[in-house]
Design a protein around this motif. Structure first.
Motif, PDB file in Angstrom:
ATOM      1  N   GLU A   1       0.841  -1.210   0.000  1.00 24.02           N
ATOM      2  CA  GLU A   1       0.000   0.000   0.000  1.00 24.02           C
ATOM      3  C   GLU A   1       0.868   1.250   0.000  1.00 24.02           C
ATOM      4  O   GLU A   1       1.796   1.360   0.792  1.00 24.02           O
ATOM      5  N   ILE A   2       0.536   2.160  -0.890  1.00 22.70           N
ATOM      6  CA  ILE A   2       1.247   3.443  -0.992  1.00 22.70           C
ATOM      7  C   ILE A   2       0.216   4.523  -0.698  1.00 22.70           C
ATOM      8  O   ILE A   2      -0.650   4.802  -1.527  1.00 22.70           O
ATOM      9  N   ALA A   3       0.284   5.101   0.487  1.00 22.31           N
ATOM     10  CA  ALA A   3      -0.760   6.053   0.879  1.00 22.31           C
ATOM     11  C   ALA A   3      -0.181   7.207   1.683  1.00 22.31           C
ATOM     12  O   ALA A   3      -0.217   7.215   2.915  1.00 22.31           O
ATOM     13  N   PRO A   4       0.381   8.216   0.985  1.00 21.15           N
ATOM     14  CA  PRO A   4       0.900   9.389   1.702  1.00 21.15           C
ATOM     15  C   PRO A   4      -0.205   9.962   2.588  1.00 21.15           C
ATOM     16  O   PRO A   4      -1.365  10.013   2.163  1.00 21.15           O
ATOM     17  N   LEU A   5       0.166  10.360   3.797  1.00 19.49           N
ATOM     18  CA  LEU A   5      -0.841  10.888   4.724  1.00 19.49           C
ATOM     19  C   LEU A   5      -0.816  12.417   4.703  1.00 19.49           C
ATOM     20  O   LEU A   5       0.209  13.020   5.033  1.00 19.49           O
ATOM     21  N   PRO A   6      -1.941  13.049   4.297  1.00 22.80           N
ATOM     22  CA  PRO A   6      -1.974  14.512   4.257  1.00 22.80           C
ATOM     23  C   PRO A   6      -1.533  15.110   5.601  1.00 22.80           C
ATOM     24  O   PRO A   6      -1.861  14.560   6.655  1.00 22.80           O
ATOM     25  N   GLU A   7      -0.786  16.190   5.539  1.00 26.69           N
ATOM     26  CA  GLU A   7      -0.265  16.907   6.717  1.00 26.69           C
ATOM     27  C   GLU A   7       0.935  16.197   7.365  1.00 26.69           C
ATOM     28  O   GLU A   7       1.590  16.768   8.225  1.00 26.69           O
ATOM     29  N   PHE A   8       1.196  14.977   7.007  1.00 33.70           N
ATOM     30  CA  PHE A   8       2.337  14.262   7.592  1.00 33.70           C
ATOM     31  C   PHE A   8       3.377  13.903   6.533  1.00 33.70           C
ATOM     32  O   PHE A   8       4.564  14.093   6.737  1.00 33.70           O
ATOM     33  N   SER A   9       2.920  13.341   5.406  1.00 35.78           N
ATOM     34  CA  SER A   9       3.851  13.021   4.320  1.00 35.78           C
ATOM     35  C   SER A   9       4.226  14.306   3.593  1.00 35.78           C
ATOM     36  O   SER A   9       3.429  15.241   3.532  1.00 35.78           O
ATOM     37  N   HIS A  10       5.417  14.351   3.028  1.00 31.66           N
ATOM     38  CA  HIS A  10       5.808  15.517   2.231  1.00 31.66           C
ATOM     39  C   HIS A  10       5.336  15.365   0.793  1.00 31.66           C
ATOM     40  O   HIS A  10       5.148  16.350   0.087  1.00 31.66           O
ATOM     41  N   GLU A  11       5.136  14.118   0.354  1.00 29.19           N
ATOM     42  CA  GLU A  11       4.688  13.886  -1.023  1.00 29.19           C
ATOM     43  C   GLU A  11       3.156  13.842  -1.097  1.00 29.19           C
ATOM     44  O   GLU A  11       2.498  13.507  -0.112  1.00 29.19           O
TER      45      GLU A  11
END
Ligand SMILES: O=C(O)CCC(=O)c1ccccc1C(=O)O
Ligand SMILES: [Mg+2]
Length: 324
Positions: A44-54
Motif C-alpha cells: 500500500e502506498i498512501a501518503p498521509l496529508p499533513e504528515f507526508s511531504h509527497e
C-alpha cells in the motif's frame, strides 16, 4: 514472468477524523500488486496529508516509474524513492518473496481520542499488559495531566503512551507534569514528543522523570538512533519513514541500545494495516504496536481487520490505473 498492477483506492473516513488542521473525509492511496509466476505480493502506498511531504499524485507517478523498472530489471533501487512509495513497493516485494510471516500482532494499543470512559472499558477487557495511547496537547495541559492521573489511579497496572505531537512549550509541558503525581509517573510508559524541539523534550524528561519517545524526530533529517537520558522508545511509521529495510534497520539499532521500537500506523487501509500487524509481530515481538486506527474508517479494503464489522471493498472493485 513478471507482471504488475497499480490500483487506486478511496475510502470514506469517520466524520471526526482531523489531521493537524484539516478534516480527512476520504483516505486515498494506491495498492500495488506484483506477480512472478504463481507468486503474488501486495503493498500500500498512501501518503498521509499533513504528515507526508509527497502528495498522492506524486507517489502514484513515481510508483508507475518504479514498477516499470521492476518489470524489466532484477532489482529496483528504492533508496531515493519517496517514503510512502519505498514502503509500499518494498512490502509488496517482501510478500512476493514469501518473507513476511503470516502471523500478526492484532493486540493493538487502544487509542483514546474521545471519551476517557470508553478507554477504561477497553482496558479492563484487555488481556495481558494494559497499554493505551492518549493524545494530549489538544486542549489545556492541565486537563491532560488530570486525565493521565485519573487513568493511572483507575487502573494501577496501566502503561500509558501519551502523544503530544510536539505541541507544548516547556511551560505547558511543566503544567502537564505538575498534575501527574510523582508516584504515578511510572504509569506513563512514555510521552511521545512533548515539546516543539527535541532539546526541550530532553530537558522536560530530565526535570520530571517522565520517559519520552521519538516519533517526528525519527523522520528529521540526519536522525540517528542513540542512547539519550529519558528516551525509552522510538515510534516507526513505515509509510512516513520509508522502505521495509530502513524500518528493519531502525528496529535493529533501537534494540541494540535497549530502546523499544513501536510499529505504528499512518492510517493505512485494512490491507496495509494487516501487513503492519504482521511486520510488528515479526520485527518487534512482545511489543504492542500502535495500530488502533481501523476505527477511524468507514470501510475496509480487501483484507479484514480482526473483529471489524465495517463493509469491505474488494481489490477487484477498484480501478486499475496501470498494468503491465
Ligand atoms: O501510534 C498510534 O498508536 C496510532 C497512530 C497515530 O497516533 C498517528 C497516526 C497517523 C498520524 C499521526 C499519528 C500520531 O502519532 O499522532
Ligand atoms: Mg505522534
Amino acid at each position: 514472468m513478471r507482471s504488475a498492477k497499480l490500483y487506486q483506492y478511496q475510502l470514506p473516513m469517520d466524520s471526526g477524523v482531523i489531521l493537524r488542521t484539516q478534516r480527512l473525509a476520504t483516505r486515498e492511496g494506491w495498492i500495488v500488486e506484483l506477480r512472478d509466476g504463481d507468486k503474488v505480493g501486495f503493498g500500500e502506498i498512501a501518503p498521509l496529508p499533513e504528515f507526508s511531504h509527497e502528495t498522492v499524485e506524486q507517489a502514484g507517478q513515481q510508483a508507475k516509474q518504479l514498477l516499470e523498472s521492476w518489470i524489466q530489471a532484477e532489482t529496483v533501487d528504492l533508496s531515493q524513492a519517496l517514503p510512502s512509495v519505498a514502503f509500499g513497493l518494498s512490502m509488496a516485494m517482501l510478500e512476493l518473496a514469501s518473507e513476511l510471516p503470516k502471523k500478526g500482532n492484532y493486540l493493538v494499543a487502544p487509542l483514546c481520542s474521545g471519551d476517557p470512559d470508553d478507554l477504561i472499558v477497553r482496558l479492563n477487557e484487555m488481556p495481558g499488559e494494559k497499554v493505551a495511547k492518549i493524545k494530549v496537547g489538544m486542549y489545556e495541559a492541565v486537563r491532560d495531566g488530570i486525565v493521565a492521573n485519573m487513568f493511572i489511579e483507575a487502573i494501577p497496572e496501566v502503561r500509558l503512551r501519551l502523544d503530544a505531537n510536539r505541541k507544548w512549550t516547556p511551560i505547558k509541558a511543566q503544567q502537564f507534569a505538575k498534575y501527574v503525581k510523582p508516584e504515578h509517573r511510572a504509569g506513563i510508559a512514555f510521552l511521545e514528543e512533548p515539546c516543539k524541539t527535541p532539546e526541550d523534550s530532553l530537558a522536560f524528561s530530565k526535570e520530571t522523570g517522565i520517559n519520552i519517545a521519538w516519533d517526528e524526530t525519527v523522520r528529521d533529517e540526519g536522525f540517528e538512533v542513540k542512547a539519550e537520558p529519558g528516551v525509552v522508545a522510538i515510534i516507526i511509521k513505515p509509510t512516513l519513514v520509508g522502505s521495509v529495510q530502513r524500518c528493519m534497520d531502525l528496529v535493529k539499532q533501537a534494540h541494540a541500545i535497549g530502546l523499544t521500537a513501536v510499529i505504528s500506523s499512518s492510517m493505512e487501509s485494512s490491507l496495509g494495516l494487516n501487513q503492519l500487524a504482521r511486520f510488528a509481530e515479526w520485527q518487534t515481538p512482545g511489543v504492542i504496536p500502535g495500530l488502533d486506527t481501523m476505527q477511524l474508517f468507514k470501510a475496509q479494503l480487501e483484507t479484514s481487520w480482526p473483529d471489524c464489522d465495517l463493509p469491505k471493498t474488494a481489490l477487484s472493485d477498484l480501478e486499475v490505473v496501470w498494468q503491465k
